[in-house]
Design a protein around this motif. Structure first.
Motif, PDB file in Angstrom:
ATOM      1  N   VAL A  10      -5.181 -58.567 -16.897  1.00  0.00           N
ATOM      2  CA  VAL A  10      -4.604 -59.637 -17.720  1.00  0.00           C
ATOM      3  C   VAL A  10      -4.762 -60.985 -17.029  1.00  0.00           C
ATOM      4  N   THR A  11      -4.529 -61.017 -15.731  1.00  0.00           N
ATOM      5  CA  THR A  11      -4.686 -62.272 -14.993  1.00  0.00           C
ATOM      6  C   THR A  11      -6.149 -62.700 -14.960  1.00  0.00           C
ATOM      7  N   ALA A  34     -12.230 -62.292 -11.682  1.00  0.00           N
ATOM      8  CA  ALA A  34     -11.578 -61.071 -11.196  1.00  0.00           C
ATOM      9  C   ALA A  34     -11.187 -61.219  -9.726  1.00  0.00           C
ATOM     10  N   PHE A  35     -12.079 -61.769  -8.931  1.00  0.00           N
ATOM     11  CA  PHE A  35     -11.777 -61.984  -7.519  1.00  0.00           C
ATOM     12  C   PHE A  35     -10.670 -63.018  -7.353  1.00  0.00           C
ATOM     13  N   SER A  36     -10.696 -64.075  -8.180  1.00  0.00           N
ATOM     14  CA  SER A  36      -9.652 -65.095  -8.137  1.00  0.00           C
ATOM     15  C   SER A  36      -8.298 -64.507  -8.499  1.00  0.00           C
ATOM     16  N   ALA A  37      -8.284 -63.623  -9.482  1.00  0.00           N
ATOM     17  CA  ALA A  37      -7.025 -62.979  -9.879  1.00  0.00           C
ATOM     18  C   ALA A  37      -6.483 -62.114  -8.749  1.00  0.00           C
ATOM     19  N   ALA A  38      -7.374 -61.415  -8.049  1.00  0.00           N
ATOM     20  CA  ALA A  38      -6.934 -60.587  -6.923  1.00  0.00           C
ATOM     21  C   ALA A  38      -6.389 -61.451  -5.790  1.00  0.00           C
ATOM     22  N   VAL A  39      -7.090 -62.526  -5.456  1.00  0.00           N
ATOM     23  CA  VAL A  39      -6.626 -63.432  -4.402  1.00  0.00           C
ATOM     24  C   VAL A  39      -5.311 -64.085  -4.807  1.00  0.00           C
ATOM     25  N   PHE A  40      -5.202 -64.498  -6.064  1.00  0.00           N
ATOM     26  CA  PHE A  40      -3.970 -65.109  -6.563  1.00  0.00           C
ATOM     27  C   PHE A  40      -2.801 -64.126  -6.446  1.00  0.00           C
ATOM     28  N   GLY A  41      -3.040 -62.868  -6.785  1.00  0.00           N
ATOM     29  CA  GLY A  41      -1.992 -61.859  -6.677  1.00  0.00           C
ATOM     30  C   GLY A  41      -1.569 -61.615  -5.239  1.00  0.00           C
ATOM     31  N   ILE A  42      -2.534 -61.563  -4.333  1.00  0.00           N
ATOM     32  CA  ILE A  42      -2.214 -61.367  -2.917  1.00  0.00           C
ATOM     33  C   ILE A  42      -1.438 -62.561  -2.376  1.00  0.00           C
ATOM     34  N   LEU A  43      -1.857 -63.765  -2.733  1.00  0.00           N
ATOM     35  CA  LEU A  43      -1.133 -64.966  -2.293  1.00  0.00           C
ATOM     36  C   LEU A  43       0.281 -64.995  -2.865  1.00  0.00           C
ATOM     37  N   GLY A  76      -3.709 -73.631  -6.061  1.00  0.00           N
ATOM     38  CA  GLY A  76      -4.662 -74.424  -5.292  1.00  0.00           C
ATOM     39  C   GLY A  76      -5.224 -73.668  -4.092  1.00  0.00           C
ATOM     40  N   LEU A  77      -4.387 -72.883  -3.424  1.00  0.00           N
ATOM     41  CA  LEU A  77      -4.866 -72.062  -2.310  1.00  0.00           C
ATOM     42  C   LEU A  77      -5.891 -71.041  -2.781  1.00  0.00           C
ATOM     43  N   ALA A  78      -5.636 -70.437  -3.925  1.00  0.00           N
ATOM     44  CA  ALA A  78      -6.590 -69.468  -4.469  1.00  0.00           C
ATOM     45  C   ALA A  78      -7.921 -70.154  -4.772  1.00  0.00           C
TER      46      ALA A  78
END
Length: 117
Positions: A10-11, A34-43, A76-78
């Motif tokens: 969904v993200t 997809a990679f941005s969503a994963a990084v955003f979730g981890i952050l 912004g970090l993502a």
């Protein structure tokens, strides 16, 4: 585990939708989304609690509105960490993007809840 995958998908779709809106958020491809969503979730899991604790006085004084800034910092970090995910107007794109991401995610999760998934 299935819930985590659904949230990630969904993200990912939300990031793709954001890249099509005139918010200054640019994402190159589905893979980058997809990679941005994963990084955003981890952050969100690791950095957001620390930022929330450190900025608690500001959050308290602004009745929670400072959380928009905390979310924009994570957004912004993502963008800074992922190649192919850019913010055209800097912090303004991060603020608009984080607000729009929450709205689009809410709409998509509402649709999914109606489908009983």
């Amino acid at each position: 585990m299935v819930g985590l995958l659904i949230t990630w998908l969904v993200t990912t779709v939300s990031f793709l939708i954001l890249s099509k809106l005139p918010l200054g958020v640019e994402i190159d491809s589905f893979g980058k989304a997809a990679f941005s969503a994963a990084v955003f979730g981890i952050l969100n899991a690791l950095v957001r609690p620390v930022l929330t604790i450190l900025s608690f006085p500001f959050i308290l004084v602004t009745f929670g509105l400072f959380m928009v800034i905390v979310n924009a910092i994570i957004f912004g970090l993502a963008a800074w960490l992922v190649t192919g995910f850019r913010l055209r107007w800097g912090i303004w794109s991060a603020i608009l993007g984080s607000i729009a991401l929450e709205i689009v995610n809410s709409i998509l999760f509402h649709i999914l809840s109606k489908l009983n998934l």
